[in-house]
Design a protein around this motif. Structure first.
Motif, mmCIF file in Angstrom:
data_model
loop_
_atom_site.group_PDB
_atom_site.id
_atom_site.type_symbol
_atom_site.label_atom_id
_atom_site.label_comp_id
_atom_site.label_asym_id
_atom_site.label_seq_id
_atom_site.Cartn_x
_atom_site.Cartn_y
_atom_site.Cartn_z
ATOM 1 N N GLN A 1 2.968 38.086 24.024
ATOM 2 C CA GLN A 1 3.209 39.479 24.411
ATOM 3 C C GLN A 1 3.602 40.213 23.138
ATOM 4 O O GLN A 1 4.663 39.982 22.566
ATOM 5 C CB GLN A 1 4.299 39.559 25.475
ATOM 6 N N GLU B 1 4.758 42.975 20.755
ATOM 7 C CA GLU B 1 5.660 44.125 20.768
ATOM 8 C C GLU B 1 4.961 45.404 20.274
ATOM 9 O O GLU B 1 4.339 45.407 19.206
ATOM 10 C CB GLU B 1 6.885 43.807 19.887
ATOM 11 N N GLU C 1 -0.284 49.637 29.935
ATOM 12 C CA GLU C 1 1.062 49.135 30.233
ATOM 13 C C GLU C 1 1.611 49.857 31.459
ATOM 14 O O GLU C 1 1.265 51.004 31.716
ATOM 15 C CB GLU C 1 1.975 49.299 29.014
ATOM 16 N N THR D 1 10.118 46.079 27.321
ATOM 17 C CA THR D 1 9.493 44.786 27.027
ATOM 18 C C THR D 1 9.647 43.808 28.190
ATOM 19 O O THR D 1 8.705 43.109 28.568
ATOM 20 C CB THR D 1 10.148 44.196 25.765
ATOM 21 N N ALA E 1 7.384 44.519 31.013
ATOM 22 C CA ALA E 1 6.000 44.097 30.748
ATOM 23 C C ALA E 1 5.832 42.637 31.165
ATOM 24 O O ALA E 1 4.831 42.245 31.769
ATOM 25 C CB ALA E 1 5.653 44.281 29.279
ATOM 26 N N GLU E 2 6.851 41.831 30.857
ATOM 27 C CA GLU E 2 6.826 40.412 31.262
ATOM 28 C C GLU E 2 6.823 40.328 32.788
ATOM 29 O O GLU E 2 6.032 39.585 33.388
ATOM 30 C CB GLU E 2 8.090 39.683 30.757
ATOM 31 N N SER F 1 3.568 41.602 34.470
ATOM 32 C CA SER F 1 2.431 40.726 34.172
ATOM 33 C C SER F 1 2.516 39.417 34.951
ATOM 34 O O SER F 1 1.536 38.975 35.546
ATOM 35 C CB SER F 1 2.387 40.407 32.672
ATOM 36 N N VAL G 1 7.391 36.246 23.170
ATOM 37 C CA VAL G 1 7.686 37.682 23.141
ATOM 38 C C VAL G 1 8.003 38.015 21.686
ATOM 39 O O VAL G 1 9.047 37.604 21.162
ATOM 40 C CB VAL G 1 8.893 38.013 24.057
ATOM 41 N N TYR H 1 -1.503 40.369 24.612
ATOM 42 C CA TYR H 1 -1.521 41.751 25.139
ATOM 43 C C TYR H 1 -0.330 42.533 24.612
ATOM 44 O O TYR H 1 0.719 41.957 24.285
ATOM 45 C CB TYR H 1 -1.557 41.778 26.672
ATOM 46 N N ASP I 1 2.861 45.066 24.880
ATOM 47 C CA ASP I 1 3.826 45.271 25.971
ATOM 48 C C ASP I 1 3.971 46.737 26.368
ATOM 49 O O ASP I 1 4.092 47.063 27.542
ATOM 50 C CB ASP I 1 5.190 44.633 25.635
ATOM 51 N N MET J 1 -5.730 43.793 25.560
ATOM 52 C CA MET J 1 -5.506 42.529 26.289
ATOM 53 C C MET J 1 -6.710 41.641 25.966
ATOM 54 O O MET J 1 -7.864 42.018 26.214
ATOM 55 C CB MET J 1 -5.395 42.848 27.778
ATOM 56 N N GLN K 1 -1.078 45.911 33.471
ATOM 57 C CA GLN K 1 -0.312 44.659 33.423
ATOM 58 C C GLN K 1 -0.123 44.040 34.797
ATOM 59 O O GLN K 1 -0.029 42.822 34.928
ATOM 60 C CB GLN K 1 1.035 44.912 32.746
#
Ligand code: GP9
Length: 425
Positions: A36, A38, A74, A81, A84-85, A88, A189, A252, A254, A287, A306
């Protein structure tokens, strides 16, 4: 509050099931290495500055053995951040109230790492900042990670910006990967390209002497270029350790690095891209699914975000999840792309295959803006009403499910069932 009519409209759209999904199981049982990245926006891809490619490594990956999703957005909320995790891995929208890793800390999840664990994968996450940042150390277990290697467990041998350098993170991770039972799901990350994008001169790989020299744009591009180089070095290390051929490497962005609402950033980007810097470019992140030795080369131009990561990856990994078990969609098997966003922008805004609709900050539909993504020409707002209703419906349904801890019920019985409970109340 949940507006049933709006949610009903969503249901017709999520049922896109096909008997023979394209790409199903293409990477089954391979190790999965997700990076991921940044603040990495899509405009840097295949883009030069003063004759130098900003992301030569990513460009090269895209050119061979990869699926590149070039209209990917996004969808983060207050948790940047970490959202985003969250989005996803889980295929639901982030919290509209606070960062998702806090809002849904007590929830039970069924997500990509968890399904892979059921398949026999080991799972690990790496991040060069403190484990407590964004509550990761409290929630990663419920998010399916067996092991979390945060800054506390790493040598602080090179710090840049707000944490361990990407070079060091990748380098130190190798010994952990080598010790893992295969197949594994490993999630990185990265950090060095975090705002304010400060680096020592010796880490700057681009020579920028013209009009962008010394600007915020230069600082940003230098850190993204650095990350690109480190990904290249990391891939070389994976090859040396025999971990490349039987893995896939997924990269990808974030979220945005340069905010269009910052006047300096907006002026610089509008000039650099020779077009107004607006939401569709700001939210667009690359991505890439790199599949060594596959011969695959595809650019997916359908709009996605995402939230679609989980079902898209699940399909490629041969995990059967039904289309109504998550709100995200498998981007290899839909015809119409649709991306809603609800934080950092008024709820109801969306991007689809050909247009962008941004609801005005007062929330009044009639005051909104809409334009064609390719021509930039204004789009009649009435053409956006259906997408607006769908965006609200999806976001409300997602929030209802998460606030009531219903992810496992959705997994077992589907989204339709949730609607039936709501009706009975
Ligand atoms: C720190 C990092 C911060 O752990 O995730 O990123 P942010 O959310 O501030 O972009």
């Amino acid at each position: 509050s949940l507006d049933i009519d709006r949610v009903e409209a969503v249901m017709d759209i999520v049922n896109y099931e096909t008997d023979n999904p394209r790409g199903f199981g293409l990477v089954k049982n391979r190790n999965v290495i997700v990076i991921q990245a940044e603040s990495t926006q899509n405009f840097v891809i295949n883009q030069e500055i003063e004759g130098q490619m900003i992301t030569p490594v990513l460009n090269q990956l895209i050119n061979k053995d990869s699926i590149y999703f070039s209209r990917y957005y996004e969808q983060v909320g207050w948790g940047n951040t970490s959202d985003a995790e969250f989005v996803s891995h889980n295929g639901f929208y982030p919290s509209t109230g606070t960062f998702s890793y806090k809002a849904f800390e007590e929830n039970d999840f069924i997500n990509l790492p968890i399904l892979l664990k059921e398949r026999g994968y080991s799972t690990i996450a790496f991040h060069g900042n403190h484990g407590s940042f964004w509550n990761r150390d409290n929630i990663y277990n419920a998010q399916g990670f067996d092991t979390f290697i945060s800054l506390e467990k790493l040598e602080e041998d090179e710090l840049i910006g707000i944490g361990l350098s990407d070079a060091s993170l990748f380098r130190q991770s190798i010994k952990h990967l080598k010790n893992l039972k295969q197949p594994f799901y490993s999630f990185y990350v990265t950090l060095t390209s975090h705002h304010p994008f400060t680096m020592e001169d010796h880490d700057k790989g681009l020579t920028i002497e013209g009009e962008y020299s010394g600007t915020l744009l230069e600082d940003y591009l230098q850190t993204v270029h650095y990350l690109d180089q480190q990904i290249g070095n990391f891939i070389e290390m994976l090859k040396q350790e025999g971990l490349y051929d039987n893995s896939i490497i997924v990269i990808y962005g974030d979220h945005e690095g340069l905010d269009m609402r910052n006047e300096e950033a907006n002026d610089l980007l509008s000039s650099f891209l020779a077009k107004p810097y607006e939401e569709d470019e700001m939210f667009r992140v690359p991505m890439i699914v790199h599949i060594p030795n596959s011969g695959v080369k595809e650019e997916v131009t359908i709009a996605g975000g995402q939230i679609d990561f989980f079902p898209t990856m699940a399909n490629l990994l041969g995990l059967s999840i039904k289309t109504d078990q998550v709100l995200g969609k498998d981007l290899l098997n839909i015809k119409e792309g649709f991306v809603a966003k609800q934080v950092h922008i008024a709820k109801g805004s969306f991007i689809d295959n050909d247009k962008v609709f941004i609801i005005s900050s007062d929330g009044v539909f009639e005051n909104s803006r809409a334009w064609n993504i390719y021509t930039g020409e204004a789009v009649d707002l009435e053409e956006c009403r259906e997408g607006y209703e769908r965006a609200l419906g999806e976001i409300n349904l997602s929030e209802y499910i998460l606030e009531n801890n219903l992810v496992s019920v959705v997994k077992e019985k589907g989204l339709e069932y949730i609607l039936s409970i709501i009706y009975k109340r």
